[in-house]
Design a protein around this motif. Structure first.
Motif, PDB file in Angstrom:
ATOM      1  N   ARG A  87       4.031   5.537  -5.429  1.00  0.00           N
ATOM      2  CA  ARG A  87       4.098   5.595  -6.894  1.00  0.00           C
ATOM      3  C   ARG A  87       3.075   6.582  -7.434  1.00  0.00           C
ATOM      4  NH1 ARG A  87       2.100   1.278 -10.142  1.00  0.00           N
ATOM      5  NH2 ARG A  87       3.059  -0.260  -8.791  1.00  0.00           N
TER       6      ARG A  87
ATOM      7  N   VAL B  29       0.845  -1.202   0.000  1.00  0.00           N
ATOM      8  CA  VAL B  29       0.000   0.000   0.000  1.00  0.00           C
ATOM      9  C   VAL B  29       0.878   1.249   0.000  1.00  0.00           C
ATOM     10  CG1 VAL B  29      -1.640   1.311   1.381  1.00  0.00           C
ATOM     11  CG2 VAL B  29      -1.985  -1.119   1.041  1.00  0.00           C
TER      12      VAL B  29
ATOM     13  N   ALA C  59       3.941   1.465  -1.200  1.00  0.00           N
ATOM     14  CA  ALA C  59       4.572   1.593  -2.520  1.00  0.00           C
ATOM     15  C   ALA C  59       3.587   2.141  -3.540  1.00  0.00           C
ATOM     16  CB  ALA C  59       5.116   0.240  -2.975  1.00  0.00           C
ATOM     17  N   LEU C  60       2.339   1.679  -3.438  1.00  0.00           N
ATOM     18  CA  LEU C  60       1.324   2.146  -4.393  1.00  0.00           C
ATOM     19  C   LEU C  60       1.074   3.641  -4.236  1.00  0.00           C
ATOM     20  CD1 LEU C  60      -1.346  -0.691  -4.425  1.00  0.00           C
ATOM     21  CD2 LEU C  60       0.081   0.073  -6.303  1.00  0.00           C
TER      22      LEU C  60
END
Lengths: 170, 391
Positions: free
Chosen positions: A46, A40, A42-43
């Motif tokens: 990003r 979560v 990393a998402l």
């Protein structure tokens, strides 16, 4: 007869309940710590970076447009400046060439004048020499003539008398 | 928008092919399995028994197939049986008793007492009971009530049954998949997702953007781990339940003990996280005439019952949907045996395939519904109400 004893399908089996609770708890704890949190994070990271990149791209585009405008302006200025410099250089060149010509003419005239004076001087000197030479030669000629005439006495006396006569007339 | 289309285009054909394969395999192998089993059951009963009794046998076979078991059965009966025996763990009056299920499987009628670690037990239809003091007239040590349910006392059964093993397999699979994905997220920082990561990322985003955020608002992050775990746990078990061969084929999400555990978890999370306005809504519902609350507290009672009916509905919905799907497929296949004609397969098999395909959809749908309703209930418990708001 209870509802639960109607059918073995709807009577929960305590063994499976306990095992599934334990397994699900372990699964939840492990995945929460080692999978969901990093995923979560990393998402969203990003997504944040994509959003930032898009914003930056838009800003860069704007900056680019601004820079292009500025460049054109600069280019125009530079061109004008170049033209001005070229014009000035041409003027200066013309001026320098004109001045050089004038100086050369003046110098030439001066040198010609100087040469003429020198020529005149040299001529005068040469004429003086010639005159002297002529005088010397005349004297020598006269002397030689006189000497020839005075070789006989009579002629000398005649001459003296002639001369004396002229003096008396005076 | 645009960057998602290539993914769908790229995986569309494999997904369709895989779905078709699953449909085929599910129909086919379940068919073989059931046909054989039903034949064995019916072969000896046909001669003497009536049609009604035969139908009863078929429903027994179907129920046996979707029920839990102490062994992982592949095919065959009696001496030809191919099955993985599983460890039996019983917590009896004299402590834990463990043995392999194959050790005491000859007698399943409760007719023979066996002794393990000084504890006398009987095997009745695959379950273990304490025997009665003496044999009953029907030759067993087990007494049944009018619904054929044994009334004997039984030890606490903590065995690694077929469902428990399937549970372990699914938990291991989920850990392998998602720890692997988490690793690729760490490795591919700032890069586009690859492989499994890009295959499952849309579903993680789906849980976050279409389930968690709409229901939970800005506090969604705290409940994301639970929602993700429950969604993928239900989904993978629904899918594994549709795969007819090992390690699939266990009817785990169609088992009420498992759905009860999941519903209880949602209930606990909802109750623990309930804020003041949630409890206020239950015991003193705003916007309701006072005479509905006093002197007879009608609304509070209704609302209070509502706390429990919501998770119970969750439990029954998942269990019933998955079990119904399995029963449908098995019933369609059993038609061939009931009609005693191989030509019945001409419509039974396509229908079973169709239902299996629907089950693939239902497997996803039920995972989604369970997750979104859990999110909804949690969202109701943590929602901030304003004083002027009425419901």
């Amino acid at each position: 007869m209870t509802i639960l004893s109607l059918n073995p399908l709807v009577s929960p089996d305590p063994g499976l309940f306990i095992w599934s609770a334990v397994s699900f708890a372990i699964l939840f704890i492990v995945l929460r710590a080692f999978a969901w949190k990093p995923i979560v994070a990393a998402l969203s990271e990003r997504e944040q970076s994509i959003e930032d990149a898009l914003q930056k791209a838009a800003a860069a585009k704007e900056e680019m447009a601004r820079l292009t405008g500025e460049n054109e302006e600069l280019l125009k200025q530079a061109r004008a400046e170049r033209d001005l410099i070229l014009r000035e250089a041409k003027k200066m060149k013309d001026q320098i060439v004109g001045e050089a010509k004038e100086t050369a003419q003046r110098e030439g005239a001066r040198m010609i004048e100087k040469a003429r004076i020198e020529i005149d001087n040299q001529t005068a000197i040469a004429m003086a020499g010639v005159k002297e030479q002529v005088a010397t030669l005349s004297l020598e000629i006269a002397e030689k003539i006189l000497r020839k005439q005075f070789e006989d006495q009579k002629k000398q006396e005649e001459l003296v008398e002639d001369l004396l006569k002229k003096v008396k007339l005076n | 928008m645009n960057n998602k289309r290539p993914f769908i285009e790229k995986f569309f054909t494999p997904i369709v092919l895989f779905t078709l394969f699953l449909m085929f395999a599910a129909g086919n192998i379940q068919a073989q399995d059931t046909v054989k089993a039903v034949k064995d059951v019916t072969a000896d009963s046909l001669k003497t028994e009536t049609k009604a009794e035969k139908d009863e046998d078929i429903s027994a076979v179907i129920l046996h197939h979707i029920a839990d078991s102490h062994e992982w059965h592949f095919w065959g009966e009696g001496k030809d049986k191919v099955a993985i025996p599983l460890p039996v763990i019983l917590y009896t009056k004299s402590g834990f008793v463990t043995f392999l299920s194959s050790k005491h499987e000859e007698d399943e009628k409760g007719a023979e007492i066996f002794t393990e670690k000084g504890e006398s037990l009987v095997n009745y239809e695959g379950k273990y009971y304490y025997p009665a003091a003496a044999k009953y007239e029907n030759g067993t040590y087990v007494k049944v009530d009018e619904n054929q349910v044994p009334v004997n006392e039984k030890p606490l059964d903590l065995s690694i049954t077929k469902n428990v093993l399937a549970l372990f397999i699914s938990v291991a699979l989920l850990m392998i998949i998602f720890l692997g994905i988490a690793r690729s997220y760490k490795k591919n920082v700032g890069k586009a997702p690859k492989g499994m990561q890009s295959a499952l990322e849309p579903f993680i985003l789906f849980v976050r953007d279409d389930i968690a955020i709409p229901q939970l608002g800005h506090k969604y992050a705290k409940f994301m781990p639970y929602l993700l775990t429950v969604f993928f746990f239900i989904w993978i078990n629904n899918l594994l339940g549709l795969v007819p061969i090992f390690p699939g084929g266990a009817n785990l999400t169609g088992n009420i003990a498992l759905t009860a555990m999941l519903a209880l978890t949602t209930f606990i999370i909802t109750t623990v996280n309930g804020n003041k306005s949630y409890w206020g809504h239950i015991f003193n519902t705003p916007g309701v005439p006072w005479w509905l609350k006093f002197p007879v507290p009608l609304m509070p009672v209704v609302e209070f019952i509502g706390i429990f009916t919501k998770p119970i509905a969750l439990m029954i919905r998942l269990f019933a949907n998955i079990t119904a799907g399995h029963i449908l497929v098995l019933s369609l296949i059993a038609l061939i045996v009931i009609l005693k004609s191989v030509y019945a397969s001409a419509f039974a098999i396509p229908f079973a395939l169709f239902i299996s395909a629907i089950e693939l959809l239902v497997g996803f749908l039920q995972a989604f519904i369970f997750t979104i309703l859990s999110a909804l209930f949690i969202g109701m418990a943590i929602e901030e109400h304003h004083a002027d708001e009425h419901h």
